[in-house]
Design a protein around this motif. Structure first.
Motif, PDB file in Angstrom:
ATOM      1  N   SER A 331       0.805  -1.299  -0.006  1.00 18.56           N
ATOM      2  CA  SER A 331      -0.119  -0.127   0.041  1.00 18.56           C
ATOM      3  C   SER A 331       0.830   1.423  -0.126  1.00 18.56           C
ATOM      4  O   SER A 331       2.171   1.099   0.174  1.00 18.56           O
ATOM      5  N   GLN A 332       0.171   2.145   0.007  1.00 20.24           N
ATOM      6  CA  GLN A 332       0.871   3.645   0.168  1.00 20.24           C
ATOM      7  C   GLN A 332       1.512   3.930   1.222  1.00 20.24           C
ATOM      8  O   GLN A 332       2.379   5.106   1.298  1.00 20.24           O
ATOM      9  N   LEU A 333       1.445   3.160   2.195  1.00 20.50           N
ATOM     10  CA  LEU A 333       1.985   3.070   3.600  1.00 20.50           C
ATOM     11  C   LEU A 333       3.521   3.182   3.352  1.00 20.50           C
ATOM     12  O   LEU A 333       4.436   3.628   4.213  1.00 20.50           O
ATOM     13  N   VAL A 334       3.855   2.461   2.371  1.00 18.99           N
ATOM     14  CA  VAL A 334       5.333   2.397   2.214  1.00 18.99           C
ATOM     15  C   VAL A 334       5.986   3.753   1.788  1.00 18.99           C
ATOM     16  O   VAL A 334       6.966   4.236   2.354  1.00 18.99           O
ATOM     17  N   GLY A 335       5.377   4.540   1.015  1.00 20.28           N
ATOM     18  CA  GLY A 335       5.773   6.021   0.765  1.00 20.28           C
ATOM     19  C   GLY A 335       5.556   6.775   2.008  1.00 20.28           C
ATOM     20  O   GLY A 335       6.514   7.667   2.148  1.00 20.28           O
ATOM     21  N   VAL A 336       4.628   6.737   2.845  1.00 18.92           N
ATOM     22  CA  VAL A 336       4.560   7.440   3.976  1.00 18.92           C
ATOM     23  C   VAL A 336       5.652   7.205   5.025  1.00 18.92           C
ATOM     24  O   VAL A 336       6.516   8.123   5.530  1.00 18.92           O
ATOM     25  N   ILE A 337       5.927   5.711   5.149  1.00 17.96           N
ATOM     26  CA  ILE A 337       6.899   5.491   6.002  1.00 17.96           C
ATOM     27  C   ILE A 337       8.082   6.175   5.375  1.00 17.96           C
ATOM     28  O   ILE A 337       9.150   6.613   6.294  1.00 17.96           O
ATOM     29  N   GLY A 338       8.401   5.996   4.267  1.00 20.08           N
ATOM     30  CA  GLY A 338       9.516   6.496   3.455  1.00 20.08           C
ATOM     31  C   GLY A 338       9.798   7.809   3.894  1.00 20.08           C
ATOM     32  O   GLY A 338      11.070   8.442   4.032  1.00 20.08           O
TER      33      GLY A 338
END
Length: 571
Positions: A331-338
């Protein structure tokens, strides 16, 4: 009113994803975020320097693009950020307008992001999701190959430890040669840069799962620190500014807005092409159904957001998206954590890159250029269609010789010209009957095909418009003059004719009159309904006669045989 706004906010793709987020996704998202962040740091900084702005702006750009797309983006896996194919365009626009001032360069880059974002958003709202497809594949390939060459040339001097002033690749090559002749080459920088480049390329080809870029960056930084290569003249990034910029509107000279707008059109075109193609590819892998117009709106929102935070235009990143997906990202949580990890770097670890050598960042860019250059596809074009091979090479030469911005104009012009060429002088054929085969076939491919005496079946494989109308008329006259028997009827097999403009209508009126004078009947077969409507508006449908518009070529032939009582056997 407030309720409607709140309901609209909740429908944003990123917020909608929160409601259906699955707990078992988190571990994969966390692992993928760490893997991607390791790549985003050197790439963001390298592409920022390639774009002509300070390295730290690449991190600002990465953070804002990731967070904005996480809110607006319809794809669960797509990641946005600085891109190698956009950076030379940005650098070219900055070089024209900044006067070498870093603050002006940052403002110009921000304005380019705002303009590019606005154009993308407008395209999405206008449901122009496929507009990027207007750039033909051979021309796009040639343009990207040209960009790869530009990237290598622009970073070659930095790899060797000195700077140059030239704007175009031709000027830069001259400056590099002159710099080497003047003894500006720094041996330590060159050796370190070549070693970093070799490590990146070798690991990317032999072990793609190993983060070669990160290893090369860390190793080169350690070497510079341990051996004190700064004293030997090796340029380094230095300590990054601490914190994150507040949002602000970029201030640029109003006199430069027209040239910036032209550059933003090119940037929007390239980023639309990259993003929509990558989004479609990953949608197939993940089983998603992504609306291309929503994708473009999200792309526009991300660009406008970066423009307000000292960033520059962004696109979807194939490398970051691929790594995130391969690492288990869901999910886009990858980008948020990054993005959060990058924020931590800027707040608490801004001195970690103090000894990062500029030559290593140049190696990152050159390695990306090597991946961008697609020689295999060029060879394939040469083997299958040399006309498109020449288009590809012309686009590459245009970018390298004329510069990135002018090269983009050349690329678009070549793509449009190639389309016009194909419909200006399209393929056409006289049709005949091949024994024991259904339908009517091209006499050029089937010389033994039989023709009905006195009847010519003529197929024209393009719309009729101003550029090919006279050519169509000349072909008809020539075919009638060269017919084996005197012609009594000409039937246009019109299935490929999808439109007839007013210039072509005027030609048809003249042609009908000429045919009538020579006792030749004109008829159409398989003409589409909308094109018939056009002929009605022009007053030509009634002039030709309803009985001369046939549903199929076969019915046209049968009508002719019955009318003229021709002795004819089909097989």
């Amino acid at each position: 009113m407030v309720d409607r706004v709140f309901a609209g906010v909740l429908r944003l793709p990123g917020l909608a994803l929160i409601r259906r987020y699955r707990r078992d996704w988190f571990r994969g998202d966390l692992v993928a975020a760490v893997a991607v962040t390791a790549l985003m740091i050197p790439h963001g900084m390298a592409y920022a320097e390639l774009a002509g702005v300070p390295a730290v702006t690449g991190l600002y750009t990465t953070i804002t693009a990731l967070l904005a797309y996480a809110v607006f983006g319809p794809s669960r896996v797509l990641l946005l950020g600085p891109d190698s194919s956009l950076a030379p365009l940005i650098a070219a626009a900055i070089a024209i307008s900044s006067g070498g001032d870093p603050a002006s360069a940052i403002a110009i880059a921000g304005m380019l992001a705002l303009m590019t974002g606005a154009l993308c958003t407008l395209a999405g709202l206008s449901r122009l999701g496929s507009i990027a497809e207007l750039l033909s594949r051979p021309v796009q390939l040639g343009y990207l190959n040209g960009l790869a060459i530009v990237m290598v040339v622009s970073q070659a001097a930095k790899l060797a430890g000195f700077s140059i002033d030239g704007d175009t690749p031709v000027e830069q090559v001259g400056d590099i040669v002159q710099g080497v002749a003047d003894g500006l080459l720094n041996t330590a920088s060159l050796v370190l840069g070549i070693a970093a480049l070799a490590l990146i390329v070798t690991l990317s080809r032999s072990s793609p799962s190993i983060p070669g870029v990160l290893i090369a960056i860390v190793a080169s930084t350690v070497v510079v620190r341990v051996f004190d290569l700064v004293a030997d003249g090796v340029a380094v990034v230095g300590v990054l500014p601490s914190g994150f910029p507040a949002p602000s509107w970029p201030s640029v000279d109003t006199g430069s807005l027209s040239s910036l707008f032209l550059a933003s059109v090119g940037l929007a075109w390239v980023t639309l092409s990259d993003t929509t193609a990558l989004s479609r590819g990953f949608a197939v892998r993940t089983g998603e159904r992504v609306d291309p117009n929503k994708e473009i709106i999200a792309l526009g929102a991300a660009n406008m957001t970066t423009g307000l935070f000292q960033g520059f235009p962004v696109s979807a990143s194939s490398s970051r998206t691929t790594i995130a997906h391969a690492s288990g990202g869901n999910s886009q949580l990858v980008g948020v954590i990054g993005a959060l990890l990058l924020m931590v770097l800027l707040v608490a670890g801004n001195d970690l890159v103090e000894f990062l050598p500029s030559t290593a960042l140049a190696a990152v860019v050159i390695a990306a250029a090597i991946r961008l250059f697609d020689a295999r596809q060029v060879r394939w074009l040469y083997s299958v269609r040399q006309s498109e091979f020449l288009l590809c090479i012309s686009a590459t030469v245009g970018v390298v010789i004329l510069g990135v911005l002018n090269g983009l104009i050349v690329a678009v012009g070549l793509s449009v010209a190639n389309f016009i060429r194909r419909v200006w002088r399209p393929y056409d054929a006289v049709l005949g009957r091949v024994d024991h085969r259904k339908g009517y076939h091209d006499l050029g491919r089937h010389p033994t095909a039989r023709q009905v005496p006195g009847l010519v079946l003529f197929r024209f494989d393009a719309p009729l418009f101003f550029a090919n109308a006279d050519h169509f008329e000349r072909r008809v006259h020539r075919i009638i003059a060269e017919a084996r028997t005197p012609v009594r009827c000409l039937v246009i097999a019109a299935e490929p004719i999808t439109d007839i403009d007013t210039s072509a209508a005027a030609m048809l009126e003249t042609l009908i009159a000429h045919l009538e004078e020579n006792d030749v009947e004109l008829a159409f077969a398989e003409l589409k309904g909308p094109v018939k409507d056009r002929l009605r508006h022009y007053g030509l449908y009634d002039r030709i006669g309803d009985d001369r518009f046939h549903a199929t070529t076969g019915t046209a032939v049968r009508s002719y045989i019955a009318t003229y009582e021709v002795d004819w056997e089909r097989d």
